[in-house]
Design a protein around this motif. Structure first.
Motif, short mmCIF file in Angstrom:
data_model
loop_
_atom_site.label_atom_id
_atom_site.label_comp_id
_atom_site.label_asym_id
_atom_site.label_seq_id
_atom_site.Cartn_x
_atom_site.Cartn_y
_atom_site.Cartn_z
N GLU A 63 0.82 -0.85 -0.09
CA GLU A 63 -0.48 -0.15 -0.18
C GLU A 63 1.10 1.27 0.02
O GLU A 63 0.47 2.39 -0.86
CB GLU A 63 -1.04 0.05 1.14
CG GLU A 63 -1.37 1.30 1.21
CD GLU A 63 -2.63 0.78 2.80
OE1 GLU A 63 -2.45 2.19 3.21
OE2 GLU A 63 -3.12 0.18 3.56
N LEU A 64 2.14 0.89 1.07
CA LEU A 64 2.83 2.40 1.17
C LEU A 64 3.83 2.84 -0.18
O LEU A 64 3.99 3.57 -0.84
CB LEU A 64 3.83 2.11 1.98
CG LEU A 64 2.72 2.44 3.57
CD1 LEU A 64 3.97 2.11 4.40
CD2 LEU A 64 2.42 4.17 3.74
N LEU A 89 8.73 -3.03 -4.52
CA LEU A 89 7.03 -3.30 -4.62
C LEU A 89 7.40 -4.26 -5.38
O LEU A 89 7.03 -6.06 -4.88
CB LEU A 89 6.20 -2.44 -5.32
CG LEU A 89 4.38 -2.94 -5.84
CD1 LEU A 89 3.92 -3.29 -4.58
CD2 LEU A 89 4.15 -2.34 -6.84
N GLY A 90 8.80 -4.72 -6.57
CA GLY A 90 9.53 -5.85 -6.25
C GLY A 90 9.40 -7.06 -5.89
O GLY A 90 9.27 -8.26 -6.20
N GLY A 100 5.17 -14.33 -4.45
CA GLY A 100 5.73 -15.86 -5.14
C GLY A 100 4.71 -15.57 -6.05
O GLY A 100 3.94 -15.64 -7.32
N ARG A 101 4.63 -13.19 -6.42
CA ARG A 101 3.66 -13.00 -8.15
C ARG A 101 4.69 -12.16 -8.47
O ARG A 101 4.61 -11.52 -8.77
CB ARG A 101 2.62 -11.88 -7.18
CG ARG A 101 1.66 -12.29 -6.09
CD ARG A 101 0.53 -11.41 -5.69
NE ARG A 101 1.32 -9.89 -5.62
CZ ARG A 101 0.36 -9.02 -4.47
NH1 ARG A 101 -0.15 -9.55 -3.33
NH2 ARG A 101 1.10 -8.01 -4.83
N PHE A 102 5.92 -13.29 -9.42
CA PHE A 102 5.82 -13.08 -10.21
C PHE A 102 5.60 -12.85 -11.87
O PHE A 102 6.44 -11.51 -11.74
CB PHE A 102 7.14 -14.40 -10.30
CG PHE A 102 7.41 -15.21 -9.56
CD1 PHE A 102 8.81 -14.27 -8.62
CD2 PHE A 102 7.34 -15.89 -8.76
CE1 PHE A 102 9.49 -14.49 -7.52
CE2 PHE A 102 7.50 -16.31 -8.16
CZ PHE A 102 9.14 -16.24 -6.57
N ALA A 103 4.47 -12.38 -11.91
CA ALA A 103 3.76 -12.34 -12.91
C ALA A 103 3.55 -10.43 -13.01
O ALA A 103 3.43 -10.14 -13.95
CB ALA A 103 2.77 -12.70 -13.46
N GLU A 104 3.59 -9.93 -12.59
CA GLU A 104 3.40 -8.65 -11.52
C GLU A 104 5.10 -7.73 -11.33
O GLU A 104 4.73 -6.84 -11.96
CB GLU A 104 2.61 -8.14 -9.96
CG GLU A 104 1.33 -9.16 -10.16
CD GLU A 104 1.16 -8.34 -8.27
OE1 GLU A 104 0.95 -7.45 -7.98
OE2 GLU A 104 0.49 -9.63 -7.79
#
Length: 104
Positions: free
Chosen positions: A73-74, A92-93, A100-104
């Motif tokens: 959020e920040l 954020l990365g 585990g959200r590597f697609a983002e």
């Protein structure tokens, strides 16, 4: 209340790994300093503290996710104000990788 002074003090506390005092300093910038409610440095530092706490402290997965969600959020709030802020983008990365959200 001087935002630069609070940020400098918060940075000293971060260097000492005193996360709670650092957190209080950066929150003071956002809450008490006139015209600083969206201070990018303070928000970025608060996000970094959340990320650090998620990695260093022993938490349940729910608590860790709550810390990572707050960091997200920040970081996003900083990026809304400063789309080219590489520190917020990197943070954020890191959060996305930890989740585990590597697609983002």
């Amino acid at each position: 209340v001087n935002a630069d002074l609070w940020c400098a003090l918060g940075r000293v506390h971060m260097e000492q790994r005193d996360w709670m005092r650092a957190d209080a300093c950066f929150k003071a910038v956002l809450e008490k300093c006139e015209g600083c409610r969206k201070d990018s440095y303070a928000m970025l530092s608060l996000a970094n503290i959340q990320l650090e706490l998620s990695a260093r402290e022993k938490h349940s997965s729910r608590q860790e996710n709550a810390l990572l969600d707050k960091a997200t959020e920040l970081y996003r709030a900083v990026l809304l104000q400063e789309p080219n802020n590489v520190f917020a983008a990197n943070g954020l990365g890191v959060v996305c990788a930890k989740k585990g959200r590597f697609a983002e």
